[in-house]
Design an enzyme around this catalytic site. Structure first.
Site, PDB file in Angstrom:
ATOM      1  N   ASN A 409       0.957  -1.241  -0.152  1.00 32.38           N
ATOM      2  CA  ASN A 409       0.125   0.156   0.019  1.00 32.38           C
ATOM      3  C   ASN A 409       0.838   1.105  -0.103  1.00 32.38           C
ATOM      4  OD1 ASN A 409      -2.662   1.516   0.685  1.00 32.38           O
ATOM      5  ND2 ASN A 409      -1.227   2.022   2.058  1.00 32.38           N
ATOM      6  N   GLU A 410       0.861   1.870  -1.086  1.00 30.21           N
ATOM      7  CA  GLU A 410       1.460   3.462  -1.255  1.00 30.21           C
ATOM      8  C   GLU A 410       2.855   3.472  -1.090  1.00 30.21           C
ATOM      9  OE1 GLU A 410      -2.610   6.033  -0.080  1.00 30.21           O
ATOM     10  OE2 GLU A 410      -0.928   6.153   1.269  1.00 30.21           O
ATOM     11  N   ASN A 411       3.844   2.320  -1.263  1.00 26.51           N
ATOM     12  CA  ASN A 411       4.895   2.528  -0.941  1.00 26.51           C
ATOM     13  C   ASN A 411       6.012   2.885  -2.186  1.00 26.51           C
ATOM     14  OD1 ASN A 411       4.768   1.704   1.777  1.00 26.51           O
ATOM     15  ND2 ASN A 411       5.122  -0.412   1.552  1.00 26.51           N
ATOM     16  N   SER A 455      -0.377  -0.532  -4.811  1.00 23.18           N
ATOM     17  CA  SER A 455      -1.748   0.245  -5.014  1.00 23.18           C
ATOM     18  C   SER A 455      -1.345   1.689  -4.167  1.00 23.18           C
ATOM     19  CB  SER A 455      -2.952  -0.440  -4.417  1.00 23.18           C
ATOM     20  OG  SER A 455      -3.960   0.357  -4.733  1.00 23.18           O
TER      21      SER A 455
END
Length: 801
Positions: A409-411, A455
C-alpha cells in the site's frame, strides 16, 4: 490418525508478583482488561493510560502433558504477536519475530512448564533498525522493522495500542508415520471442465521414512489416489461441467468440498478439507487510447468492481470472532459491495473471513502486509517476509473469493513523491519485495491469480506510480485540500482509494466519551480524531456548502449531521461520476468500510458497528442500476448505469422546479442501456432549460431519483422545511415500526438517526430528498418505546442558511 489437543485453557500471564488467568487466543490487553487492571483504551483518553502495556516484556506460562501414544508431538502456534523466546522446562525451544506466520516446534516426549516470553515490539524493532539502518516512514513508529500489524502502532484512524500475546490458537499435534504438511490446490476451468491439481507435501517421522503411503483426494464426486514415495505428490481431478462461482450480483456462489486423506495401508494418518469454487480470474491491463487499463475479468466477464477497503475490525484482533466477520461482511453485501480490499497495514485475516466472502460472492483483493513505509530488504526481515508470503499464499489460495494479490500500500508512490528517494541514497526500501520476491512467490505457488506490485501502481516506472491514466489510483487531494466536486475533473482507470471523513453515530460518541459535553473541539472528540488537521478538513468541507455550526448542544447536533451528510455526498460524487464512465473506469474502492475503535474516520460503519449515512448511500451507489445528474462543461449530463444482466429501457422524467415546488419544465426521456453498460446523455437544454436562481433539477425512473442543485446549499433559497411525522407499528413485529414522513415543502437530504431513539435501533433508509406532497417510510428496528415526538427530534434535513 493425527490427534490435536487445543491449548486454549490453563494459561497464566505474569504481572508484577502475580500470575493472572489468561485466555488463548488473546493478548496482554484483553487479559489485563479481564482482570480489571487497565481501563478500556477505547473510552475517553484511556489510550494514554494503557500505553505502558506495549512497552513492557510479558511472559505467558502453561503446563503441557507428554504423549506416549504417537511417534511425534508438535507444539503449534498459529499466531504469536510478535517477538518471543519460547522455553519448555527452562530449555529453549526457539525464537519468533513474525506475527503473520505459524510456528511449529518438536516437543516429542517432553512435558513441563511452557513459557512464552514476549519482547516489547518497539524494542525488537529498534534492534532491527540499528542493524539495517534508518528508513523513512509516514508515521513515527518503527513499524517497518518488525513483521507485526502496522496499525497497532497507530494510524490516522486508529489508536496506538501495541499488542503482545498468542492472538491465534495454540495446539499440540500428535502423529505417527507421516502428516500432511502442505496442500496447494490449483483450481482452473477450461471450457466446460474444471480441474483441481492438488500439490501435496508430506512430513515423515523416522519410522515413516521410505514407506509407500497413499493419498486420496475427492471433489464434486470425482476421486483419485496416488502413492506417495517421498515428500511430495500431485493428485489431479477433472470435474465435468462444474457450476461456476460468480461475484455477487453476477451469479451464484456454488462451493465444493475438497478432501484429502493420507493413509498407511488401511490406517488413515491425516486429513485436509477445504471448500473451493470453480472460476477464472484475469486482470486486463491492456493499453488503449486512455492509458493503461485495470479491469477484473471473472469467467470471461469484465466487471466494474464495487469495492471497499477493509482494516482490522478491532485494534485487538484476537477479539474478532467468526460471527463478527459474518455480521460485518453481510453488511457489506447488503450494501451491494462486491469487492473487499484487505489493506496492507493490517493482518492476513482469519479463515472465517474468507469463508464468508466465498459464500457471499465478495471478491477479495489481498494486500501483502506493507504500508506507507520504506521496508529494509536485509536479514532478518527478508527471510521472514518470504516465509510469511509463502505460508499465506498457500493458506488462502483455496478460496475462490480471492481474486488479486497486491504487493503493498502506497510504498511505490511514497518512494517517488514523499521525499524518500534522495534520503535513501541507494539503500533498500522494498522494491525488491514488490517487483522481485513477491511476484516470484505468487507465480510459483499460485499462478491462477493475478499479482500487482502495489496500490497505487501504474504498471511500470515509465509512468508516475499514481498516474490516474495508468493502473490503480489513490485520490486523496480532494479530501486533503479540495472540494469533492473536483472528483469530476478526471476519470482514473481504477480508483483503489478515496474517501471523506465523518464522526461516528451519536450513541457511539456517548459511549466512548461518557459525561463529555460534546463539541467538535471537545477533548474527547479531538482525541478520537487521529487524522492530521482532521477536524479542520471536516469543517472546510462543510463550509464550502453550508454555514458552519459551532459549539455544543443543538450546534453540535447540526455539525454532526452536516459532516455525515458531506461524507455521503462526497463519496457519491466520485462513484456516480466514475461508474458512469465504465468501461474506461473499471472500479472504485471506497476508503473505508469499517473501524477498529470509536473514531471520526472515513468508515461507513463506525467502531461500534453502527451504520453512518454513507453506508446507506453506498447501497444506492453500488446498486445494479444507478441514476445520476452530473454537471458538465456544457449543461448537465444524465448518467445511467446498468450493471444488471438485462437491458434497461429507462423511461426517465426530468423536471426543472423551483424551491416552492413549482414545475417550470418537464421532459420525458427514453434511454436504452445495455446489460453491464453505462450511458451519459446530455440533457435537452432547449426543451428543459437550465436551472436559474432558486431552481433545481429532478430526474426519476423506476423508483430511482437524482437531483441537481446548481449552487452550494448556502446559496440556495431553501424554504423552512415542513413535514408531518407519524409512527405506525409493523404487524407481527413488536420491536419494529414505520416512521412515515410527509413533506409539505422541499425537504432535502432528510435523515433519521436511529441511535437517537435507542442505542441499538437500526433504520433501513438513509438520506432522502422529498418534494412537496411526497411521502417516505423509514422502517426502524430495535426501538422499544416508539413515539412521534422522539422520531421528529431524530430527523434532520438541510435548512435555509
Amino acid at each position: 490418525m493425527k490427534d490435536v489437543t487445543l491449548l486454549n485453557d490453563g494459561w497464566g500471564l505474569r504481572h508484577e508478583d502475580a500470575v493472572l488467568p489468561a485466555r488463548v487466543p488473546g493478548c496482554v490487553h484483553t487479559d489485563l482488561l479481564a482482570a480489571g487492571l487497565i481501563p478500556d483504551p477505547f473510552i475517553g483518553t484511556n489510550e494514554h493510560e494503557v500505553a505502558w502495556v506495549g512497552d513492557r516484556a510479558w511472559t505467558y506460562t502453561a503446563r503441557i502433558p507428554a504423549d506416549t501414544a504417537h511417534e511425534r508431538t508438535d507444539l503449534v502456534f498459529d499466531g504469536l504477536d510478535t517477538a518471543t523466546e519460547i522455553t519448555l522446562d527452562g530449555e529453549p525451544l526457539g525464537r519468533t519475530r513474525n506475527m503473520h506466520r505459524t510456528h511449529r516446534f518438536d516437543v516429542t516426549g517432553r512435558d513441563g512448564e511452557l513459557q512464552v516470553h514476549f519482547t516489547p515490539a518497539r524494542e525488537e524493532a529498534d534492534t532491527v533498525r540499528k542493524s539495517v539502518g534508518d528508513r523513512p516512514n509516514v508515521y513515527p513508529a518503527p513499524s517497518q522493522y518488525i513483521r507485526k500489524m502496522a496499525c497497532s502502532f497507530g494510524w490516522d484512524w486508529g489508536p496506538t495500542v501495541v499488542t503482545a500475546g498468542m492472538w491465534r490458537p495454540v495446539r499440540l499435534e500428535h502423529w505417527s508415520t507421516a502428516r500432511i504438511s502442505q496442500v496447494r490446490p490449483l483450481v482452473t476451468v477450461a471450457g466446460t471442465r474444471g480441474r483441481v491439481e492438488v500439490h501435496l507435501a508430506v512430513e515423515r517421522t523416522a519410522g515413516g521414512t521410505g514407506r509407500a503411503l497413499t493419498a486420496r483426494a475427492s471433489v464434486a464426486g470425482v476421486d483419485t489416489e496416488v502413492t506417495v514415495e517421498d515428500g511430495h505428490a500431485l493428485l489431479c481431478l477433472d470435474v465435468p461441467d462444474p457450476r461456476l462461482w460468480w461475484p455477487r450480483g453476477h451469479g451464484e456462489q456454488p462451493l465444493y468440498d475438497l478432501t484429502l486423506t493420507l493413509s498407511d495401508g488401511d490406517t488413515a494418518l491425516d486429513t485436509w478439507r477445504r471448500r473451493i469454487g470453480f472460476r477464472t480470474i484475469e486482470l486486463d491491463r491492456t493499453a488503449d487510447e486512455h492509458g493503461t487499463g485495470f479491469t477484473l475479468v471473472v469467467n470471461g466477464v469484465r466487471l466494474f468492481a464495487r469495492g471497499v477497503n477493509w482494516i482490522p475490525d478491532d485494534v485487538l484482533p484476537s477479539r474478532i470472532t467468526p460471527e463478527r466477520y459474518r455480521r460485518r461482511l453481510t453488511q457489506a453485501a447488503d450494501a451491494n459491495i462486491d469487492l473487499v480490499r484487505i489493506w496492507g497495514g493490517g493482518i492476513y485475516e482469519d479463515e472465517a473471513f474468507y469463508d464468508v466472502c466465498d459464500e457471499l460472492g465478495l471478491m477479495v483483493w489481498q494486500d501483502f502486509l506493507f504500508a506507507c513505509s520504506a521496508y529494509p530488504e536485509e536479514q532478518p526481515l527478508r527471510g521472514e517476509v518470504e516465509a510469511e508470503a509463502r505460508e499465506n499464499v498457500v493458506r488462502l489460495m483455496p478460496h475462490p473469493s480471492l481474486v488479486l494479490w497486491n504487493g503493498n500500500n502506497e510504498n511505490l508512490w511514497g518512494f517517488r513523491d514523499w521525499g524518500w528517494e534522495p534520503g535513501l541514497a541507494g539503500d533498500s526500501w522494498g522494491e525488491g519485495y514488490y517487483l522481485g520476491m513477491l511476484p516470484r512467490v505468487v507465480a510459483e505457488l499460485d499462478p491462477t491469480r493475478p499479482y500487482t506490485a502495489g496500490s497505487p501502481w501504474s504498471g511500470s516506472w515509465d509512468h508516475h506510480p499514481n498516474d490516474p491514466a495508468h493502473g490503480t489510483h489513490h485520490s486523496w487531494e480532494v479530501w486533503n485540500r479540495r472540494d469533492f466536486a473536483e472528483y469530476l475533473d478526471s476519470v482514473p482507470r481504477f480508483v483503489a482509494e478515496f474517501g471523506w471523513q465523518a464522526p461516528p453515530a451519536l450513541a457511539t460518541l456517548r459511549r466512548a466519551l461518557p459525561g463529555e459535553d460534546l463539541a467538535p473541539d471537545s477533548p474527547g472528540m479531538l482525541h478520537h480524531q487521529k487524522a492530521e488537521d482532521g477536524n479542520g478538513k471536516l469543517d472546510r468541507g462543510v463550509e464550502r456548502h453550508f454555514v458552519l455550526p459551532e459549539g455544543t448542544g443543538a450546534d453540535f447536533d447540526r455539525w454532526h449531521y452536516l459532516t455525515q451528510l458531506v461524507q455521503a455526498r462526497a463519496v457519491a460524487a466520485g462513484i456516480e461520476h466514475w461508474r458512469s464512465h465504465w468501461p474506461r473506469c473499471a472500479g472504485t474502492v471506497v476508503w473505508q468500510l469499517n473501524d477498529c475503535w470509536p473514531v471520526s474516520s472515513w468508515a461507513a460503519i463506525d467502531g461500534d458497528g453502527r451504520l453512518k449515512p454513507l453506508y446507506h448511500e453506498l447501497r444506492r451507489l453500488y446498486a445494479d442500476r444507478l441514476l445520476t445528474l452530473q454537471p458538465a462543461s456544457q449543461g448537465v449530463v444524465l448518467g445511467l448505469v446498468n450493471q444488471s444482466a438485462t437491458p434497461w429501457r429507462a423511461e426517465v422524467t426530468v423536471r426543472r422546479t423551483t424551491a416552492d415546488g413549482t414545475v417550470k419544465a418537464r421532459v420525458p426521456l427514453t434511454v436504452e442501456v445495455a446489460a453491464r453498460d453505462a450511458v451519459r446523455a446530455p440533457l435537452p437544454v432547449a426543451a428543459l432549460g437550465l436551472p436559474e436562481d432558486g431552481e433545481f433539477l429532478v430526474a426519476d425512473v423506476d423508483g430511482l431519483r437524482a437531483v441537481h442543485f446548481p449552487v452550494p446549499d448556502r446559496e440556495f433559497p431553501y424554504p423552512r422545511p415542513q413535514f408531518d411525522v407519524r409512527v405506525e407499528p409493523v404487524t407481527g413485529d413488536p420491536d419494529t415500526v414505520d416512521v412515515v414522513v410527509t413533506a409539505h415543502t422541499l425537504v432535502r437530504d432528510l435523515l433519521l438517526q436511529p441511535d437517537r431513539l435507542a442505542p441499538d435501533a437500526v433504520a433501513d433508509t438513509g438520506l432522502v430528498t422529498l418534494l412537496p406532497g411526497e411521502q417516505t417510510t423509514i422502517r426502524v428496528a430495535g426501538w422499544p418505546e416508539p413515539d412521534a415526538g422522539p422520531a421528529r427530534a431524530a430527523l434532520f434535513c438541510v435548512e435555509p442558511a
